[in-house]
Design a protein around this motif. Structure first.
Motif, PDB file in Angstrom:
ATOM      1  N   LEU A   1      12.599 -40.542  22.044  1.00 43.69           N
ATOM      2  CA  LEU A   1      11.770 -41.559  21.396  1.00 43.69           C
ATOM      3  C   LEU A   1      11.474 -42.725  22.341  1.00 43.69           C
ATOM      4  N   LEU A   2      12.446 -43.079  23.179  1.00 42.47           N
ATOM      5  CA  LEU A   2      12.195 -44.132  24.180  1.00 42.47           C
ATOM      6  C   LEU A   2      11.119 -43.692  25.169  1.00 42.47           C
ATOM      7  N   LEU A   3      11.186 -42.417  25.596  1.00 46.92           N
ATOM      8  CA  LEU A   3      10.158 -41.891  26.497  1.00 46.92           C
ATOM      9  C   LEU A   3       8.806 -41.869  25.792  1.00 46.92           C
TER      10      LEU A   3
ATOM     11  N   GLY B   1      13.975 -31.133  24.993  1.00 50.23           N
ATOM     12  CA  GLY B   1      13.444 -31.829  23.817  1.00 50.23           C
ATOM     13  C   GLY B   1      12.165 -32.585  24.107  1.00 50.23           C
ATOM     14  N   SER B   2      11.982 -32.954  25.387  1.00 50.06           N
ATOM     15  CA  SER B   2      10.768 -33.693  25.765  1.00 50.06           C
ATOM     16  C   SER B   2       9.517 -32.848  25.669  1.00 50.06           C
ATOM     17  N   SER B   3       9.678 -31.529  25.480  1.00 48.91           N
ATOM     18  CA  SER B   3       8.509 -30.664  25.282  1.00 48.91           C
ATOM     19  C   SER B   3       7.755 -31.062  24.016  1.00 48.91           C
TER      20      SER B   3
ATOM     21  N   ILE C   1       4.102 -33.487  35.092  1.00 47.83           N
ATOM     22  CA  ILE C   1       3.626 -33.866  36.431  1.00 47.83           C
ATOM     23  C   ILE C   1       2.522 -34.923  36.317  1.00 47.83           C
ATOM     24  N   PRO C   2       1.481 -34.721  35.486  1.00 41.02           N
ATOM     25  CA  PRO C   2       0.478 -35.777  35.290  1.00 41.02           C
ATOM     26  C   PRO C   2       1.055 -37.038  34.656  1.00 41.02           C
ATOM     27  N   PHE C   3       2.036 -36.868  33.726  1.00 42.02           N
ATOM     28  CA  PHE C   3       2.704 -38.045  33.153  1.00 42.02           C
ATOM     29  C   PHE C   3       3.250 -38.928  34.275  1.00 42.02           C
ATOM     30  N   THR C   4       3.997 -38.313  35.189  1.00 39.18           N
ATOM     31  CA  THR C   4       4.633 -39.061  36.281  1.00 39.18           C
ATOM     32  C   THR C   4       3.593 -39.722  37.177  1.00 39.18           C
TER      33      THR C   4
ATOM     34  N   GLY D   1       8.489 -45.476  32.181  1.00 39.41           N
ATOM     35  CA  GLY D   1       7.853 -44.195  31.872  1.00 39.41           C
ATOM     36  C   GLY D   1       7.810 -43.263  33.068  1.00 39.41           C
ATOM     37  N   ALA D   2       7.504 -43.824  34.253  1.00 42.95           N
ATOM     38  CA  ALA D   2       7.419 -43.003  35.468  1.00 42.95           C
ATOM     39  C   ALA D   2       8.775 -42.426  35.839  1.00 42.95           C
ATOM     40  N   LEU D   3       9.813 -43.244  35.753  1.00 45.12           N
ATOM     41  CA  LEU D   3      11.157 -42.787  36.124  1.00 45.12           C
ATOM     42  C   LEU D   3      11.639 -41.681  35.189  1.00 45.12           C
ATOM     43  N   ILE D   4      11.453 -41.888  33.887  1.00 46.17           N
ATOM     44  CA  ILE D   4      11.922 -40.880  32.921  1.00 46.17           C
ATOM     45  C   ILE D   4      11.099 -39.595  33.063  1.00 46.17           C
ATOM     46  N   SER D   5       9.779 -39.723  33.231  1.00 44.94           N
ATOM     47  CA  SER D   5       8.924 -38.547  33.390  1.00 44.94           C
ATOM     48  C   SER D   5       9.297 -37.767  34.638  1.00 44.94           C
TER      49      SER D   5
END
Length: 612
Positions: A75-77, A228-230, A386-389, A417-421
């Motif tokens: 949820l944080l992501l 779960g991030s899927s 990959i695009p998220f990052t 967001g970039a670090l988690i992605s």
């Protein structure tokens, strides 16, 4: 009558053509946009929580309580992604999403990596969605299991045709199932939480939060988190499809994105909480949502309503790909990285070429993977992270360069967001390398293809560009060559046209296969067209193309010395009915196909229409 039949079929399936002035009527309001652009993200609730439990259950049932803190991490992501893409919508209101952000802030190749990943991901979106929907159907009716791929193909064809009919028409049809799914899960969660709060769910079904678990590791928790991030796939679709919104497009897109994020957060956390309290463990034959619904309602009408709407939204989630893929393709085509045809609007003002190509490639992917959803999901997930990052990193660079008001807060959001992605992307490669390794092959090949296409377009533009100091080559005259197969109305029609061009010289060329035929034809020609020079090129190999092209090359070399142009006029008769063409050898088409690739040779076809 082939043309009228195909025209009627096209009008029946797609509808009447729309005028360009009706484009505004094809824009989406927020309610329809929420349904058509968030179906992919919302449908992932059906399998996202289950992906977490599948990893945790490898340690044991006591480890399932970790799904709660892992869900909080997801949820944080989600929050970081929603806030980031909201900023992208206002910063790049013309659409393009991760591709445009990455290209403008990180450079051409990071942009192409993001764009290529998303193009492939949207193809996977369609394939995964319809195969998951087909799985739901064949699970209920096991006798249909062997037809899984064909059922998926039928779904793709249906959704493709629906999208070819126009954005608003597809949105009008698909909105109802999406909102029914949200309603079904809302009822499920409301009833489930009521049962928990009133003590109707036995406490022994779940272990208390914080229970020590032997064998648990940070690596396994990160693996569960990445799995779960899927559930967050499809979040970026709205930022790619801003041009589909009614004015003010950016504001409406931002509101729709926030609404989608809120609904997704509630549904995802609700399923995770219910699964924890009900002590649900993943099973091969029954989904987590199915187990929760059965424990809450039993096998009654409400249970089947939930299962039915879940299966339906899994199929219709493919429509997110149909909404975002064509618009992303338009941005890539405008930048000359993919064919220009993707910028053309069809009869119903949609980008038809992108819609059709997406459908064809999705069907091809289904056959390659045999319609196996579990083999597609890891590729599907890594293709979007990959695009998220890259997009989040691109926004970080943008804020650092411009330093607008409030940039520190925006920079912080994108950094998180970039670090988690990036972490999720790395975890996919570390934990599911055997399933995601094709990304390391097809993505570089795709970038190479983009580069070659762009190089071609640049070379063409450089050769076609006219500068003020350039002068064209002066043409002194024209030599016309007319291939003739016999003495007919078709040949006479072409010779009359050739004579009307005031050519320096007209040469008729005949290619006989027998010596006797050569002499007879020359005699007839001398009587019929004595003022037109005839050249006969006897060949014992029964080939018209080789001797004809050799003769044309000889004439062209001599003509170039005097700045003369060589024009080949090809006689061709047109049958009254289209199917009659298969009864003739189409020599004129073969000659034209060979000559079009010869420099300094002009090719003209003179048609002669038959009347019966």
């Amino acid at each position: 009558m082939v043309k009228p039949v195909t025209s009627f079929l096209k009008r029946f399936l797609i509808g009447r053509p729309l005028k360009s002035t009706e484009l505004g009527e094809q824009k989406l309001n927020k309610a329809k946009a929420l349904a058509i652009l968030s179906s992919d993200a919302l449908s992932s609730v059906a399998y996202g929580p289950e992906q977490i439990l599948l990893v945790l259950i490898t340690i044991g049932a006591t480890a399932l309580w970790y799904s709660i803190p892992i869900a909080i991490g997801v949820l944080l992501l989600l929050t970081a992604l929603i806030l980031s893409y909201r900023q992208i919508i206002f910063a790049y209101s013309h659409g393009g999403g991760a591709y445009v952000v990455s290209k403008e802030n990180l450079g051409k190749y990071p942009g192409l990596i993001a764009g290529g990943s998303l193009l492939v991901d949207y193809i996977l979106t369609v394939a995964v969605s319809v195969s998951a929907g087909a799985d739901a159907i064949t699970s209920a009716f096991p006798n249909l299991h062997e037809y899984n791929v064909m059922i998926s193909v039928v779904f793709i064809v249906f959704i493709t045709i629906l999208n070819l009919r126009g954005v608003t028409e597809s949105a009008s049809v698909l909105a109802y199932p999406v909102y029914l799914f949200v309603l079904a899960l809302a009822i499920l969660m409301g009833t489930g939480l009521y049962n928990i709060l009133t003590g109707n769910v036995p406490a022994e079904l779940h272990v208390p939060l914080g229970t020590p678990v032997a064998g648990i590791s940070l690596f396994l928790l990160l693996r569960a988190f990445s799995s779960g991030s899927s559930a967050l796939t499809g979040v970026e679709a709205i930022s790619n499809a801003i041009p589909n919104f009614k004015s003010p497009a950016a504001a409406n897109a931002a509101k729709t994105l926030m609404a989608m994020g809120a609904i997704l957060a509630v549904l995802f956390s609700g399923i995770v909480v219910l699964a924890y309290y009900y002590g649900v463990a993943p099973m091969a034959e029954v989904t987590v949502v199915s187990q929760i619904a059965e424990q809450t309602f039993g096998r009654n009408a409400m249970y089947y309503f939930i299962q039915g709407t879940t299966a339906l939204i899994l199929v219709l989630a493919a429509n997110t790909g149909y909404s975002a893929f064509p618009l992303l393709a338009v941005n890539l085509a405008k930048d000359k990285f993919i064919p220009r045809m993707f910028t053309m609007r069809g009869d119903r003002l949609g980008y038809s070429n992108g819609i059709i190509i997406l459908g064809v490639l999705s069907i091809l992917l289904l056959f390659v993977f045999g319609g196996k959803t579990e083999q597609l999901i890891p590729l599907y997930a890594v293709g979007v992270f990959i695009p998220f990052t890259l997009s989040q990193t691109g926004m970080m660079v943008k804020w650092m360069r411009g330093k607008p008001k409030g940039w520190v807060q925006k920079f912080t959001i994108n950094t998180v967001g970039a670090l988690i992605s990036f972490l999720v992307t790395i975890m996919f490669f570390l934990t599911k390398f055997t399933q995601v390794w094709p990304v390391l092959i097809f993505l570089p090949l795709l970038i190479l293809l983009f580069h070659r296409i762009n190089k071609h377009y640049e070379a063409v533009a450089d050769q076609l560009r006219i500068t003020t100091c350039e002068q064209g080559i002066q043409i002194e005259g024209n030599v016309i060559i007319v291939p003739v197969a016999g003495i007919t109305h078709v040949v006479m029609n072409s010779l009359n046209y050739a004579k009307s061009l005031s050519a320096h010289q007209i040469i008729a060329v005949h290619v006989p296969f027998e010596r006797e035929e050569e002499a007879v034809f020359e005699e007839k020609w001398e009587k019929w067209q004595p003022d037109v020079r005839l050249v006969t090129l006897f060949t014992p190999y029964r080939s018209i193309i080789q001797p004809l092209t050799k003769f044309i090359d000889t004439v062209q070399r001599k003509a170039n010395e005097s700045n003369y142009k060589v024009t080949v006029i090809i006689p061709q008769f047109i049958p009254k009915k289209g199917w009659h063409n298969i009864l003739h050898n189409q020599s004129s088409l073969l000659i034209r196909a060979h000559l079009l690739f010869r420099k300094d040779v002009i090719v003209t076809t003179v048609p002669y229409h038959l009347k019966k």
